[in-house]
Design an enzyme around this catalytic site. Structure first.
Site, mmCIF file in Angstrom:
data_model
loop_
_atom_site.group_PDB
_atom_site.id
_atom_site.type_symbol
_atom_site.label_atom_id
_atom_site.label_comp_id
_atom_site.label_asym_id
_atom_site.label_seq_id
_atom_site.Cartn_x
_atom_site.Cartn_y
_atom_site.Cartn_z
ATOM 1 N N SER A 51 132.965 -79.335 -14.155
ATOM 2 C CA SER A 51 131.743 -79.255 -14.943
ATOM 3 C C SER A 51 131.946 -79.741 -16.377
ATOM 4 O O SER A 51 130.982 -80.082 -17.062
ATOM 5 C CB SER A 51 131.199 -77.827 -14.970
ATOM 6 O OG SER A 51 130.791 -77.408 -13.695
ATOM 7 N N GLY A 235 128.538 -78.259 -11.437
ATOM 8 C CA GLY A 235 128.885 -79.649 -11.650
ATOM 9 C C GLY A 235 128.401 -80.152 -12.994
ATOM 10 O O GLY A 235 127.615 -79.490 -13.682
ATOM 11 N N GLY A 237 126.744 -83.147 -15.842
ATOM 12 C CA GLY A 237 125.671 -84.120 -15.944
ATOM 13 C C GLY A 237 124.290 -83.503 -16.035
ATOM 14 O O GLY A 237 124.112 -82.285 -16.096
ATOM 15 N N CYS A 263 125.062 -72.471 -11.058
ATOM 16 C CA CYS A 263 125.155 -73.399 -12.172
ATOM 17 C C CYS A 263 124.321 -74.653 -11.912
ATOM 18 O O CYS A 263 123.099 -74.587 -11.903
ATOM 19 C CB CYS A 263 126.627 -73.721 -12.453
ATOM 20 S SG CYS A 263 126.928 -74.307 -14.138
ATOM 21 N N PHE A 264 124.922 -75.812 -11.673
ATOM 22 C CA PHE A 264 124.163 -77.012 -11.344
ATOM 23 C C PHE A 264 123.305 -76.753 -10.112
ATOM 24 O O PHE A 264 122.174 -77.239 -10.003
ATOM 25 C CB PHE A 264 125.126 -78.172 -11.092
ATOM 26 C CG PHE A 264 124.513 -79.542 -11.251
ATOM 27 C CD1 PHE A 264 124.396 -80.125 -12.502
ATOM 28 C CD2 PHE A 264 124.080 -80.255 -10.151
ATOM 29 C CE1 PHE A 264 123.843 -81.399 -12.648
ATOM 30 C CE2 PHE A 264 123.520 -81.517 -10.288
ATOM 31 C CZ PHE A 264 123.405 -82.097 -11.545
ATOM 32 N N GLN A 267 120.026 -75.242 -11.029
ATOM 33 C CA GLN A 267 119.080 -76.227 -11.541
ATOM 34 C C GLN A 267 118.490 -77.062 -10.403
ATOM 35 O O GLN A 267 117.307 -77.411 -10.427
ATOM 36 C CB GLN A 267 119.781 -77.100 -12.572
ATOM 37 C CG GLN A 267 120.233 -76.318 -13.798
ATOM 38 C CD GLN A 267 121.388 -76.951 -14.542
ATOM 39 O OE1 GLN A 267 121.834 -78.051 -14.219
ATOM 40 N NE2 GLN A 267 121.899 -76.252 -15.538
ATOM 41 N N ASN A 305 128.944 -71.898 -18.131
ATOM 42 C CA ASN A 305 129.248 -73.225 -18.640
ATOM 43 C C ASN A 305 128.087 -74.146 -18.279
ATOM 44 O O ASN A 305 128.067 -74.723 -17.206
ATOM 45 C CB ASN A 305 130.555 -73.754 -18.039
ATOM 46 C CG ASN A 305 130.722 -75.249 -18.282
ATOM 47 O OD1 ASN A 305 130.166 -75.793 -19.231
ATOM 48 N ND2 ASN A 305 131.451 -75.915 -17.417
ATOM 49 N N GLY A 307 124.931 -76.882 -20.158
ATOM 50 C CA GLY A 307 124.241 -77.458 -21.291
ATOM 51 C C GLY A 307 122.806 -77.824 -20.980
ATOM 52 O O GLY A 307 122.074 -78.294 -21.854
ATOM 53 N N PHE A 308 122.402 -77.624 -19.705
ATOM 54 C CA PHE A 308 121.025 -77.830 -19.273
ATOM 55 C C PHE A 308 120.526 -76.520 -18.671
ATOM 56 O O PHE A 308 121.324 -75.670 -18.259
ATOM 57 C CB PHE A 308 120.933 -78.945 -18.233
ATOM 58 C CG PHE A 308 121.259 -80.312 -18.772
ATOM 59 C CD1 PHE A 308 120.248 -81.168 -19.195
ATOM 60 C CD2 PHE A 308 122.574 -80.752 -18.850
ATOM 61 C CE1 PHE A 308 120.539 -82.426 -19.692
ATOM 62 C CE2 PHE A 308 122.878 -82.004 -19.349
ATOM 63 C CZ PHE A 308 121.860 -82.853 -19.772
ATOM 64 N N HIS A 353 128.660 -68.011 -13.242
ATOM 65 C CA HIS A 353 129.744 -68.174 -12.272
ATOM 66 C C HIS A 353 130.196 -66.829 -11.712
ATOM 67 O O HIS A 353 131.031 -66.151 -12.317
ATOM 68 C CB HIS A 353 130.927 -68.888 -12.929
ATOM 69 C CG HIS A 353 130.669 -70.326 -13.202
ATOM 70 N ND1 HIS A 353 130.967 -71.317 -12.299
ATOM 71 C CD2 HIS A 353 130.114 -70.944 -14.273
ATOM 72 C CE1 HIS A 353 130.622 -72.493 -12.799
ATOM 73 N NE2 HIS A 353 130.097 -72.294 -13.999
ATOM 74 N N GLU A 355 132.171 -66.328 -9.357
ATOM 75 C CA GLU A 355 133.592 -66.391 -8.973
ATOM 76 C C GLU A 355 134.488 -66.178 -10.184
ATOM 77 O O GLU A 355 135.717 -66.112 -10.032
ATOM 78 C CB GLU A 355 133.901 -67.737 -8.309
ATOM 79 C CG GLU A 355 134.162 -68.903 -9.233
ATOM 80 C CD GLU A 355 132.916 -69.427 -9.926
ATOM 81 O OE1 GLU A 355 133.055 -70.234 -10.863
ATOM 82 O OE2 GLU A 355 131.791 -69.026 -9.561
#
Length: 382
Positions: A51, A235, A237, A263-264, A267, A305, A307-308, A353, A355
């Protein structure tokens, strides 16, 4: 590339702000988005987390490197460092941990990763908080001899993180399987958007065989594995670029296969349910982020973690093509959306997260919730 902890180095931000220090690890030039993490431990897990691909990690903890580096704690399959570079204030001069096999400096040098130490990280982090995460570059050795104007121009020429489609750069090329521990109870197909190694191990400990597949693998192809559930990983991006994965997620939901994302993956599920995403000013990166579960009223301290984030409000109810859904979790620091779920329970996700690796274990029971969901709704048990 060579390594020296006394080589002049410079961190340059796209807005022209410059921080001077000393290089460590490899020497040369590295570019990426400057972001900061408030975690006081777990730098090995952070640096090897996919990530963090194309990001320069700024540690707010004043001293980094004390625990060295080992062959067990990396979060990438092959121990690869995915972060583009590392920025610290005080680089530990000696390793002090019985599990250490080498120093942080040695590992960065071996993997040609550039770091900078002796930076005023308090001033740097305050600047990033005030102005937002920024395009940046670390220049050390001969590369730092250019003029300030030349260095700023190099930094500004790199692409921004907004609009960056990085999934293809981190996902696995071929499917692979992580076996269950003991008797196999279920099979989960995990979409690798930049998956951390700790996640399949959490499944394995619960008797789940995990088949990790490349991002954007169509639903028809994963059916051969007869999945009891589908998982979408973390992940790097911009999630606004993940149109193919969003459509696959919609296909999975329509097929009534239990789905879990982190996380990703949160989204992507949010987008599949009709939510939009946006770039945060400086994001959430740390291991002590408080999250409220609006379904239970419980607060978890989480590892994050990102940023989006998804657009939405805490506890919000909204309609989707698959029935009603809820914003199930939010951050107590800023009301950021931290989880969404269909009200029928067939698909849920969180922005953090469970985990850990590194971080607290408060949210670990989410894996048990997914197991329960599969036990009740697996398509192989109908």
């Amino acid at each position: 590339m060579t390594s020296t902890e006394h080589t002049p180095a410079v961190l340059v931000l796209s807005d022209g702000r410059i921080f001077r220090g000393r290089g460590f690890g490899a020497a040369g030039t590295t570019l990426g988005e400057a972001v900061f993490t408030t975690a006081m431990t777990g730098y090995q897990e952070t640096l090897t987390d996919p990530s963090y691909h194309r990001q320069l990690v700024v540690a707010t903890a004043p001293q980094i490197g004390n625990t060295g580096w080992n062959d067990e704690d990396s979060e990438s399959r092959d121990g690869k460092i995915w972060a583009a570079g590392l920025v610290v204030h005080d680089l530990a001069r000696r390793v002090s941990n019985w599990r250490a096999q080498r120093s942080l400096t040695d590992e960065l040098q071996a993997q040609n990763i550039i770091g900078i130490h002796s930076v005023d990280t308090r001033a740097l982090v305050r600047h990033l908080r005030d102005n937002g995460s920024a395009r940046a570059g670390i220049f050390s050795g001969a590369d730092a001899d250019k003029t300030d104007a030349e260095l700023v121009e190099i930094v500004r020429a790199q692409p921004a993180m907004t609009g960056a489609d990085l999934t293809a750069e981190v996902t696995t090329d071929e499917p692979y399987t992580i076996a269950a521990e003991g008797e196999k109870k279920y099979t989960v197909v995990a979409y690798d958007m930049g998956i951390k190694s700790a996640t399949p191990l959490q499944f394995a400990a619960r008797g789940i065989e995990t088949v990790v597949v490349p991002a954007n693998t169509p639903l028809d192809e994963i059916r051969q594995h007869q999945p009891d559930g589908v998982f979408i990983s973390n992940g790097p991006g911009d999630p606004a670029t993940a149109d193919a994965m969003v459509q696959i997620t919609r296909d999975v939901i329509a097929a009534e296969i239990p789905l879990f994302g982190i996380c990703f993956g949160n989204q992507i599920l949010g987008r599949a349910l009709g939510k939009a995403t946006y770039k945060m000013k400086f994001g959430h990166r740390g291991i002590n982020v408080p999250v409220l579960n609006h379904l239970t009223g419980k607060v978890d301290i989480t590892s994050q973690n990102h940023g989006f984030a998804l657009e939405g409000t805490p506890g919000e109810k909204f309609d989707t093509d698959f029935g009603p859904a809820t914003v199930t979790h939010s951050c107590l620091n800023d009301d950021c959306v931290e989880g969404v779920a269909l009200d029928d329970g067939m698909a849920f996700s969180v922005q953090y997260h469970p985990e850990s690796a590194a971080g607290p274990n408060d949210a670990n029971p989410l894996f048990d919730h997914f197991v329960e969901l599969m036990s009740n709704h697996s398509p192989n048990r109908k």
